[in-house]
Scaffold this motif. Structure first.
Motif, short mmCIF file in Angstrom:
data_model
loop_
_atom_site.label_atom_id
_atom_site.label_comp_id
_atom_site.label_asym_id
_atom_site.label_seq_id
_atom_site.Cartn_x
_atom_site.Cartn_y
_atom_site.Cartn_z
N PRO A 153 -4.17 -26.14 0.74
CA PRO A 153 -4.24 -25.39 2.03
C PRO A 153 -2.44 -24.96 2.31
O PRO A 153 -1.89 -25.16 3.10
N ALA A 154 -1.85 -25.01 1.08
CA ALA A 154 -0.06 -24.60 1.17
C ALA A 154 0.38 -23.80 1.44
O ALA A 154 -0.17 -22.47 1.60
N PRO A 155 1.15 -23.06 2.59
CA PRO A 155 2.08 -22.71 2.66
C PRO A 155 2.35 -21.22 1.64
O PRO A 155 1.83 -20.15 2.34
N GLU A 156 2.38 -21.60 0.08
CA GLU A 156 2.26 -20.62 -0.27
C GLU A 156 0.90 -19.72 -0.93
O GLU A 156 1.45 -18.40 -1.50
N LEU A 157 0.22 -20.97 -0.28
CA LEU A 157 -1.10 -19.77 -1.44
C LEU A 157 -1.76 -18.73 0.00
O LEU A 157 -2.17 -18.31 -0.12
N ALA A 158 -0.72 -19.67 0.90
CA ALA A 158 -1.67 -18.95 2.33
C ALA A 158 -0.98 -17.36 2.48
O ALA A 158 -1.40 -16.52 2.43
N ARG A 159 -0.02 -17.61 2.17
CA ARG A 159 1.14 -16.58 1.24
C ARG A 159 0.14 -15.10 0.89
O ARG A 159 0.89 -13.95 1.11
N LEU A 160 -0.10 -15.99 -0.10
CA LEU A 160 -0.54 -15.19 -1.45
C LEU A 160 -1.54 -14.51 -0.49
O LEU A 160 -1.82 -13.82 -0.85
N LEU A 161 -2.62 -14.63 0.24
CA LEU A 161 -3.68 -14.59 1.20
C LEU A 161 -3.47 -13.08 1.44
O LEU A 161 -4.17 -12.47 1.52
N LEU A 162 -2.18 -13.21 2.32
CA LEU A 162 -1.91 -12.22 2.44
C LEU A 162 -1.20 -11.61 1.79
O LEU A 162 -1.23 -10.35 1.89
N ASP A 163 -0.67 -11.72 0.99
CA ASP A 163 -0.25 -10.55 -0.44
C ASP A 163 -1.58 -9.47 -0.47
O ASP A 163 -1.23 -8.78 -0.61
N ARG A 164 -2.42 -10.06 -1.00
CA ARG A 164 -3.81 -10.08 -1.51
C ARG A 164 -4.52 -9.32 -0.78
O ARG A 164 -5.11 -8.04 -0.74
N TYR A 165 -4.23 -9.13 0.89
CA TYR A 165 -4.50 -8.67 1.79
C TYR A 165 -3.54 -7.09 1.57
O TYR A 165 -4.28 -6.45 1.72
N ASP A 166 -2.54 -7.39 1.84
CA ASP A 166 -1.57 -6.47 2.36
C ASP A 166 -1.82 -5.45 1.43
O ASP A 166 -1.36 -4.14 1.25
N GLY A 167 -2.06 -5.83 0.32
CA GLY A 167 -2.14 -5.44 -1.40
C GLY A 167 -3.41 -3.83 -1.14
O GLY A 167 -2.88 -2.80 -1.12
N ALA A 168 -4.81 -4.40 -1.16
CA ALA A 168 -5.84 -4.21 -0.79
C ALA A 168 -5.81 -2.93 0.33
O ALA A 168 -6.29 -2.39 0.51
N ARG A 169 -5.26 -3.15 1.60
CA ARG A 169 -4.78 -2.63 2.54
C ARG A 169 -4.13 -1.04 2.52
O ARG A 169 -4.28 -0.25 2.82
N SER A 170 -2.91 -1.16 1.07
CA SER A 170 -1.86 -0.15 1.05
C SER A 170 -2.77 0.24 -0.59
O SER A 170 -2.82 1.57 -0.47
N ALA A 171 -3.85 -0.29 -0.61
CA ALA A 171 -4.54 0.15 -2.11
C ALA A 171 -4.87 1.44 -1.93
O ALA A 171 -5.53 1.50 -0.81
N ALA A 172 -5.57 2.51 -2.71
CA ALA A 172 -6.74 3.43 -2.39
C ALA A 172 -8.23 2.36 -2.67
O ALA A 172 -8.20 1.74 -3.75
N ARG A 173 -8.95 2.80 -2.16
CA ARG A 173 -10.05 1.99 -1.95
C ARG A 173 -10.77 1.80 -3.24
O ARG A 173 -10.82 2.40 -3.77
N VAL A 174 -10.66 0.61 -3.47
CA VAL A 174 -11.56 0.07 -4.37
C VAL A 174 -13.42 0.47 -4.70
O VAL A 174 -13.74 -0.05 -3.81
N PRO A 175 -14.08 1.49 -5.07
CA PRO A 175 -15.52 1.25 -5.08
C PRO A 175 -16.21 -0.63 -5.52
O PRO A 175 -15.48 -1.02 -6.22
N LEU A 176 -17.25 -0.23 -4.45
CA LEU A 176 -17.30 -1.41 -4.86
C LEU A 176 -18.47 -1.77 -6.42
O LEU A 176 -18.55 -2.77 -6.53
N SER A 177 -18.69 -0.42 -6.83
CA SER A 177 -19.30 -1.11 -8.04
C SER A 177 -18.02 -1.11 -9.29
O SER A 177 -18.76 -0.94 -10.61
N ALA A 178 -17.37 -0.84 -8.99
CA ALA A 178 -16.00 -1.26 -10.01
C ALA A 178 -15.95 -2.60 -10.74
O ALA A 178 -16.34 -3.58 -9.97
#
Length: 250
Positions: A225-250
């Protein structure tokens, strides 16, 4: 408009340290972003399962979820298991919108977490010119995942280590102990082992046993549970929110 729920999807393990570490990481994510709802689901061994979490969120009217694989490479679980689970849940829960985030690696934040764990284990920056590093991952039979680990090892070579070698706890070679011994045979005086895994369990224990058997000078802890890893999870979350919706079949 409310923010989507972040659902962290972990593999799960019979080793209780695994789930404890995952929960510690998600607690750090909550602390980094107060107000964000963070849930944890497991593919196997631990509860709650991913389908059960999604069913509960749908029943509560959550509306939208960002499903984030707690994985370091795109291998079998990222390409097959998780998409299958999410597709099945999406078909059963049409009122719940599910976005799928990217896996965690590669990322400079993961490299920074590795560096943190190595420093904590006693790897002094001034020793790097005479220290070889073994980057020890869980292992995979997926060529893409193996190539990613090899590329990270090449990148780390440019941060001052005299040599860097990848190693694997399963599915691929070399094993950790073989990589340590190979560096010794090349004349490297000190060897550090950095487990490129998130949480404790059977394969990280295998990495540690191999490092000890081969006489590594430094053995870092798992990323945890390193702080850098927590920030990375939030980066991936933000990236998914801002990107076009990825189809679940992809």
């Amino acid at each position: 408009m409310s923010r989507p729920v972040l659902l962290v999807i972990a593999h799960g393990s019979r080793d209780p340290r695994h789930a404890a570490t995952v929960h510690a990481l998600t607690e750090r994510v909550r602390a980094e972003r107060p107000g964000l709802r963070v849930e944890t689901g497991f593919l196997d061994f631990n509860a709650p399962s991913v389908p059960r979490v999604l069913e509960r969120l749908a029943a509560e009217g959550a509306g939208e979820v960002v499903a984030l694989p707690l994985l370091l490479t795109r291998a079998f679980h990222a390409k097959t298991d998780i998409p299958s689970v999410l597709r099945e849940a999406g078909a059963r829960l049409p009122g719940l919108r599910i976005r799928r985030a990217e896996v965690l690696g590669p990322s400079p934040l993961l490299n920074a977490t590795l560096e943190r764990r190595l420093r904590e284990a006693g790897a002094v920056p001034g020793d790097r010119p005479r220290t070889g590093l073994v980057l020890a991952s869980a292992g995979s039979s997926d060529p893409e995942a193996i190539a990613v680990i090899a590329e990270i090892a090449r990148e780390l070579r440019h941060t001052g280590w005299c040599a860097v070698r990848p190693a694997f706890a399963s599915a691929s070679l070399p094993r950790t102990e073989d990589a340590v011994r190979a560096l010794r045979a090349e004349g490297v005086r000190r060897v550090a082992v950095a487990p490129y895994v998130i949480a404790p369990g059977r394969l990280p224990d295998r990495i540690a046993a191999g490092a000890e058997a081969a006489g590594a000078d430094v053995l870092a802890d798992v990323l945890g549970p390193a702080p850098e890893l927590a920030r990375l999870l939030l980066d991936r979350y933000d990236g998914a929110r801002s990107a076009a919706r990825v189809p679940l079949s992809a």
